[in-house]
Design a protein around this motif. Sequence first.
Motif, PDB file in Angstrom:
ATOM      1  N   LYS A  90      32.567  57.908  41.593  1.00 14.50           N
ATOM      2  CA  LYS A  90      31.275  58.504  41.939  1.00 14.50           C
ATOM      3  C   LYS A  90      30.292  58.361  40.781  1.00 14.50           C
ATOM      4  O   LYS A  90      29.088  58.197  40.988  1.00 14.50           O
ATOM      5  CB  LYS A  90      31.459  59.991  42.276  1.00 14.50           C
ATOM      6  N   LEU A  91      30.802  58.406  39.552  1.00 15.37           N
ATOM      7  CA  LEU A  91      29.951  58.306  38.367  1.00 15.37           C
ATOM      8  C   LEU A  91      29.710  56.856  37.961  1.00 15.37           C
ATOM      9  O   LEU A  91      28.578  56.464  37.660  1.00 15.37           O
ATOM     10  CB  LEU A  91      30.602  59.070  37.208  1.00 15.37           C
ATOM     11  N   ASP A  92      30.754  56.051  37.932  1.00 14.03           N
ATOM     12  CA  ASP A  92      30.678  54.688  37.397  1.00 14.03           C
ATOM     13  C   ASP A  92      30.850  53.615  38.466  1.00 14.03           C
ATOM     14  O   ASP A  92      31.127  52.456  38.154  1.00 14.03           O
ATOM     15  CB  ASP A  92      31.757  54.487  36.317  1.00 14.03           C
ATOM     16  N   GLY A  93      30.662  53.983  39.715  1.00 15.08           N
ATOM     17  CA  GLY A  93      30.930  53.065  40.805  1.00 15.08           C
ATOM     18  C   GLY A  93      30.115  51.788  40.794  1.00 15.08           C
ATOM     19  O   GLY A  93      30.598  50.752  41.255  1.00 15.08           O
ATOM     20  N   ARG A  94      28.892  51.845  40.262  1.00 19.17           N
ATOM     21  CA  ARG A  94      28.075  50.633  40.279  1.00 19.17           C
ATOM     22  C   ARG A  94      28.745  49.514  39.496  1.00 19.17           C
ATOM     23  O   ARG A  94      28.907  48.409  39.987  1.00 19.17           O
ATOM     24  CB  ARG A  94      26.680  50.911  39.720  1.00 19.17           C
ATOM     25  N   TRP A  95      29.161  49.808  38.246  1.00 16.93           N
ATOM     26  CA  TRP A  95      29.756  48.725  37.458  1.00 16.93           C
ATOM     27  C   TRP A  95      31.229  48.513  37.806  1.00 16.93           C
ATOM     28  O   TRP A  95      31.740  47.397  37.692  1.00 16.93           O
ATOM     29  CB  TRP A  95      29.563  48.951  35.962  1.00 16.93           C
ATOM     30  N   LEU A  96      31.916  49.549  38.276  1.00 14.15           N
ATOM     31  CA  LEU A  96      33.290  49.353  38.724  1.00 14.15           C
ATOM     32  C   LEU A  96      33.333  48.435  39.941  1.00 14.15           C
ATOM     33  O   LEU A  96      34.211  47.569  40.048  1.00 14.15           O
ATOM     34  CB  LEU A  96      33.935  50.700  39.057  1.00 14.15           C
ATOM     35  N   VAL A 152      40.325  40.099  32.714  1.00 21.92           N
ATOM     36  CA  VAL A 152      40.661  41.506  32.488  1.00 21.92           C
ATOM     37  C   VAL A 152      40.949  42.200  33.814  1.00 21.92           C
ATOM     38  O   VAL A 152      41.860  43.019  33.911  1.00 21.92           O
ATOM     39  CB  VAL A 152      39.523  42.210  31.720  1.00 21.92           C
ATOM     40  N   ARG A 153      40.174  41.857  34.848  1.00 25.05           N
ATOM     41  CA  ARG A 153      40.412  42.429  36.172  1.00 25.05           C
ATOM     42  C   ARG A 153      41.834  42.118  36.636  1.00 25.05           C
ATOM     43  O   ARG A 153      42.556  43.006  37.108  1.00 25.05           O
ATOM     44  CB  ARG A 153      39.417  41.873  37.188  1.00 25.05           C
ATOM     45  N   ALA A 154      42.235  40.876  36.507  1.00 26.14           N
ATOM     46  CA  ALA A 154      43.559  40.476  36.952  1.00 26.14           C
ATOM     47  C   ALA A 154      44.647  41.225  36.195  1.00 26.14           C
ATOM     48  O   ALA A 154      45.643  41.670  36.784  1.00 26.14           O
ATOM     49  CB  ALA A 154      43.734  38.963  36.782  1.00 26.14           C
ATOM     50  N   ALA A 155      44.448  41.390  34.880  1.00 26.42           N
ATOM     51  CA  ALA A 155      45.443  42.103  34.075  1.00 26.42           C
ATOM     52  C   ALA A 155      45.554  43.561  34.507  1.00 26.42           C
ATOM     53  O   ALA A 155      46.657  44.109  34.616  1.00 26.42           O
ATOM     54  CB  ALA A 155      45.086  42.008  32.595  1.00 26.42           C
ATOM     55  N   LEU A 156      44.410  44.191  34.767  1.00 25.88           N
ATOM     56  CA  LEU A 156      44.403  45.597  35.159  1.00 25.88           C
ATOM     57  C   LEU A 156      45.046  45.781  36.534  1.00 25.88           C
ATOM     58  O   LEU A 156      45.859  46.684  36.737  1.00 25.88           O
ATOM     59  CB  LEU A 156      42.977  46.139  35.150  1.00 25.88           C
ATOM     60  N   VAL A 157      44.698  44.908  37.476  1.00 22.36           N
ATOM     61  CA  VAL A 157      45.280  44.999  38.816  1.00 22.36           C
ATOM     62  C   VAL A 157      46.787  44.741  38.767  1.00 22.36           C
ATOM     63  O   VAL A 157      47.569  45.449  39.391  1.00 22.36           O
ATOM     64  CB  VAL A 157      44.579  44.016  39.772  1.00 22.36           C
ATOM     65  N   ASP A 158      47.189  43.736  37.999  1.00 20.32           N
ATOM     66  CA  ASP A 158      48.619  43.433  37.886  1.00 20.32           C
ATOM     67  C   ASP A 158      49.382  44.605  37.284  1.00 20.32           C
ATOM     68  O   ASP A 158      50.486  44.940  37.728  1.00 20.32           O
ATOM     69  CB  ASP A 158      48.830  42.190  37.016  1.00 20.32           C
ATOM     70  N   GLN A 159      48.796  45.229  36.261  1.00 19.40           N
ATOM     71  CA  GLN A 159      49.467  46.364  35.637  1.00 19.40           C
ATOM     72  C   GLN A 159      49.585  47.526  36.613  1.00 19.40           C
ATOM     73  O   GLN A 159      50.637  48.166  36.714  1.00 19.40           O
ATOM     74  CB  GLN A 159      48.704  46.808  34.389  1.00 19.40           C
ATOM     75  N   GLY A 160      48.494  47.803  37.333  1.00 18.82           N
ATOM     76  CA  GLY A 160      48.526  48.886  38.309  1.00 18.82           C
ATOM     77  C   GLY A 160      49.554  48.629  39.393  1.00 18.82           C
ATOM     78  O   GLY A 160      50.319  49.531  39.778  1.00 18.82           O
ATOM     79  N   CYS A 161      49.601  47.395  39.891  1.00 16.89           N
ATOM     80  CA  CYS A 161      50.580  47.050  40.928  1.00 16.89           C
ATOM     81  C   CYS A 161      52.003  47.183  40.408  1.00 16.89           C
ATOM     82  O   CYS A 161      52.891  47.643  41.124  1.00 16.89           O
ATOM     83  CB  CYS A 161      50.324  45.633  41.430  1.00 16.89           C
ATOM     84  N   THR A 211      33.143  42.302  43.147  1.00 13.90           N
ATOM     85  CA  THR A 211      32.345  41.088  43.138  1.00 13.90           C
ATOM     86  C   THR A 211      33.258  39.869  43.096  1.00 13.90           C
ATOM     87  O   THR A 211      34.156  39.802  42.250  1.00 13.90           O
ATOM     88  CB  THR A 211      31.410  41.064  41.911  1.00 13.90           C
ATOM     89  N   PRO A 212      33.054  38.895  43.999  1.00 13.71           N
ATOM     90  CA  PRO A 212      33.975  37.751  44.060  1.00 13.71           C
ATOM     91  C   PRO A 212      34.057  36.946  42.764  1.00 13.71           C
ATOM     92  O   PRO A 212      35.142  36.513  42.376  1.00 13.71           O
ATOM     93  CB  PRO A 212      33.390  36.898  45.201  1.00 13.71           C
ATOM     94  N   ASP A 213      32.928  36.729  42.081  1.00 12.23           N
ATOM     95  CA  ASP A 213      32.950  35.895  40.884  1.00 12.23           C
ATOM     96  C   ASP A 213      32.117  36.543  39.773  1.00 12.23           C
ATOM     97  O   ASP A 213      30.972  36.163  39.541  1.00 12.23           O
ATOM     98  CB  ASP A 213      32.418  34.495  41.197  1.00 12.23           C
TER      99      ASP A 213
END
Length: 202
Positions: A104-110, A126-135, A116-118
């Motif tokens: 709700k606070l940081d949703g624009r940049w999150l 960094v996105r891939a690393a974060l998603v992989d870690q979360g998964c 965002t596709p690209d």
Amino acid sequence: MSASRSRRPPTKGDQRERALIDAARTILREKSIGQVTIDELASTAGIARSGFYFYFESKQSLLAALIDQEIAVADAETAEWLASDGLDRDALRRCLSAGLARWKLDGRWLREAFVTPDPGPEVMQVRAALVDQGCALFRERIERDAAAGRTVAGPPALLAKMVIDLRTITFTQAYADPGASGDELVDALTDAILRLLYGVNP
């Protein structure tokens, strides 16, 4: 020697880098990365434009550094539920409520960082690393419950990815609709995840 005494205090360089990241977090709550100038970021951080390039190669690399900080935040939000077993609805609801408040606070940049596709190669890495870690963290928990016969049938890695995707999509839509009821949304998301993983109506 205690950890507090052995820890190196932040240097001026550390402080300037952190100031740039904090400036980006604040500005990107109101503007997209394409609308922000390096002059604006540097000025908000209290440094010269030339100083920006000492720490970051581009606006995208600064956004990547901001996303990288989210790893610790996201880990803290989900730690309680990931460490437990079984449904533990209350713990899951608390972690989702914390995540929703952040979106709700940081949703624009999150949203720009994760939807965002690209967004650029630095952000994608960094996105891939974060998603992989979360998964991976969710998969480990699902595997524990699967071994105990608690979860529905299905590959734990796939189920974990479904949970992460469902959470991201729901938070993205919640940011786009500020009038959405936080409590109702969190309850619905909590129960949807538990039904997905355990096949029960909590």
